[in-house]
Write an enzyme that holds these catalytic residues in place. Structure first.
Site, short mmCIF file in Angstrom:
data_model
loop_
_atom_site.label_atom_id
_atom_site.label_comp_id
_atom_site.label_asym_id
_atom_site.label_seq_id
_atom_site.Cartn_x
_atom_site.Cartn_y
_atom_site.Cartn_z
N CYS A 280 0.85 -1.15 0.03
CA CYS A 280 -0.09 -0.11 -0.01
C CYS A 280 1.01 1.24 -0.02
CB CYS A 280 -0.97 0.15 1.09
SG CYS A 280 -0.10 0.05 2.74
N THR A 281 0.33 2.28 0.27
CA THR A 281 1.20 3.61 0.22
C THR A 281 2.41 3.54 1.18
OG1 THR A 281 -0.91 4.77 -0.24
CG2 THR A 281 0.89 6.23 -0.01
#
Ligand SMILES: [Zn+2]
Ligand SMILES: [Zn+2]
Length: 359
Positions: free
Chosen positions: A199-200
Site C-alpha cells: 500500500c502507500t
C-alpha cells in the site's frame, strides 16, 4: 490554550511563503494501545503546534497515523519529542519522495475509532499476527516468483495512476470493502500461493496481512514502508524499480511521481494523463483525472453543467447551492456517470479475477 487549528488554508499558505523556509513532508504510523486518545491528542496538538507542524493526524485506541509537514530546521526537536513517547521511539519516518512546502496547510489531530477503518470488530482477529515484512530487494524477488499473487491494497483511484507491474487491483472505494472481496477471489490459493501485498506507506497492509492470515492464508508477505519506502530503497541502492507511474497521496500534492510512465487516461477525452483534479465547481469538487487540454477547455470542471455554474458570479452560485448541500459526486471519486472514460474500472482494465492462475 489553543487546541485547534485557527488559520485558514489561504492565511497559512501566505505565512509559509513569507517564512521562506524549507518544509519537510513525512508520514508514520504505529499500532499501539493508547488508553486515552483524547489526552494523547491534546498533548500532540500543543507540542506540534508550537513546532509549526501541519498535517492530518489520526489517533485511536489502536494507535496513531500521521501525515505531516514541518520546517526542516525543527526536525531534531520533532524527532526528540517522538523519541520521548515509548511506542514512537526510533519509529521509521517515511520521508516524501517529492517535497512541497504547501503539502499541508492546517494542523488537524483527530480522535477516531480506528486509525484504519476496517469494518471489523476489535476482537475478530489479532492485528499483531501480521505478515512477513519484506524490503525492496525481497519484494522484487517475490514479484518475479510465479507462485506469487501480488495485491494492491489501495482504492481504485489510487492504483489507477500508479501500481506495481502485474498487481491485482481490486475495484474498491474503501479498504474495508476490499478485504472480503480479495479473500473470496483468492480463497482457493490459501495453501500454495504466496500472497504479497503493498500500500502507500504500509499501514493498511499491517491490518490486511493479519486479516488474511486469520482467514487461513499460509504465506502472507507485506512491503514494509509501502511504496514510499520502496522508492527510497530503490533509489538509494540503485535497484530495478518495478513500480509504474505515480504514488497517490492524501495531501495537497495529490501524488508523487515515481516513474515517467503515464498509465492512466483523461476521464474526459481518453488521452494518456495521470493528474487528479478536483472539479472547479465549488458545489461539485469531484476528484477525477483530467489532461491539460481538457482542463483548459473545461475551465477545470468535470462537466458542461459544472462549467456553466462555475462561470456564474459567486453570489449566483451561492444562491443555486442554497438548501442543496454538496453534490454526492464529491464522494464518487471519479466514478460519476458523465465521465466517459471512467465509468467502471472493470470495463476498461484487467479483471480482478484469478483465471490466469488456474492451471
Ligand atoms: Zn482530456
Ligand atoms: Zn463537477
Amino acid at each position: 490554550m489553543q487546541l485547534y487549528n485557527k488559520l485558514s488554508a489561504k492565511e497559512r499558505a501566505e505565512l509559509i511563503e513569507k517564512a521562506g523556509k524549507d518544509r519537510l513532508t513525512l508520514s508514520f504510523y504505529q499500532y499501539a494501545k493508547i488508553e486515552n486518545p483524547q489526552i494523547f491528542r491534546d498533548e500532540l496538538f500543543i507540542t506540534w503546534n508550537a513546532l509549526d507542524v501541519l498535517g492530518r493526524i489520526y489517533v485511536a485506541h489502536e494507535g496513531i497515523n500521521a501525515q505531516l509537514s514541518l520546517p526542516a530546521d525543527r526536525f531534531n526537536a520533532f524527532k526528540s519529542h517522538l523519541d520521548s513517547i515509548s511506542f514512537l521511539k526510533d519509529i521509521r519516518l517515511n520521508i516524501a519522495v517529492e517535497q512541497d512546502n504547501m503539502s499541508f496547510l492546517k494542523l488537524k489531530v483527530k480522535v477516531r475509532d480506528k486509525i484504519v477503518a476496517d469494518g471489523l470488530n476489535d476482537d475478530t482477529f489479532d492485528v499483531t499476527n501480521k505478515g512477513r515484512h519484506v524490503d525492496a530487494v525481497q519484494f522484487n524477488e517475490l514479484i518475479d516468483d510465479e507462485n506469487t499473487i501480488l495485491v494492491d491494497m489501495r482504492n481504485h483511484y489510487e492504483s489507477e495512476i500508479g501500481h506495481f507491474k502485474n498487481a491485482r487491483r481490486p475495484d474498491v472505494d474503501t479498504f474495508r470493502e476490499s478485504l472480503p472481496i480479495i479473500e473470496n477471489d483468492l480463497k482457493e490459493f490459501k495453501d500454495d500461493k504466496k500472497l504479497v501485498m503493498y500500500c502507500t506507506g504500509g499501514i493498511r497492509c499491517e491490518k490486511a496481512s493479519a486479516y488474511f492470515k486469520h482467514k487461513g492464508f499460509k504465506n502472507v508477505y507485506q512491503l514494509e514502508g509501502g511504496i514510499i519506502e520502496y522508492t527510497r530503497q530503490v533509489n538509494d541502492s540503485k535497484l530495478e524499480n518495478k513500480f509504474l507511474g505515480k504514488n497517490f497521496v492524501f495531501d495537497e500534492r495529490r501524488s508523487e511521481r515515481i516513474t515517467d510512465d503515464v498509465i492512466a487516461r483523461c476521464h474526459q477525452c481518453g488521452e494518456p494523463a495521470d493528474t487528479h483534479e478536483n472539479c472547479a465547481n465549488d458545489a461539485c469538487h469531484l476528484l477525477f483525472i483530467q489532461c491539460e487540454k481538457c482542463k483548459a477547455e473545461m475551465d477545470g470542471c468535470c462537466s458542461t453543467t459544472c462549467k456553466e455554474i462555475h462561470s456564474l458570479p459567486f453570489e449566483e452560485q451561492k444562491a443555486l447551492r442554497k438548501g442543496q448541500g454538496n453534490s454526492n459526486d464529491i464522494f464518487k471519486k471519479g466514478r460519476a456517470d458523465h465521465l466517459p472514460y471512467k465509468k467502471d474500472l472493470r470495463n476498461i482494465t484487467e479483471n480482478f479475477n484469478t483465471d490466469s492462475l488456474k492451471e
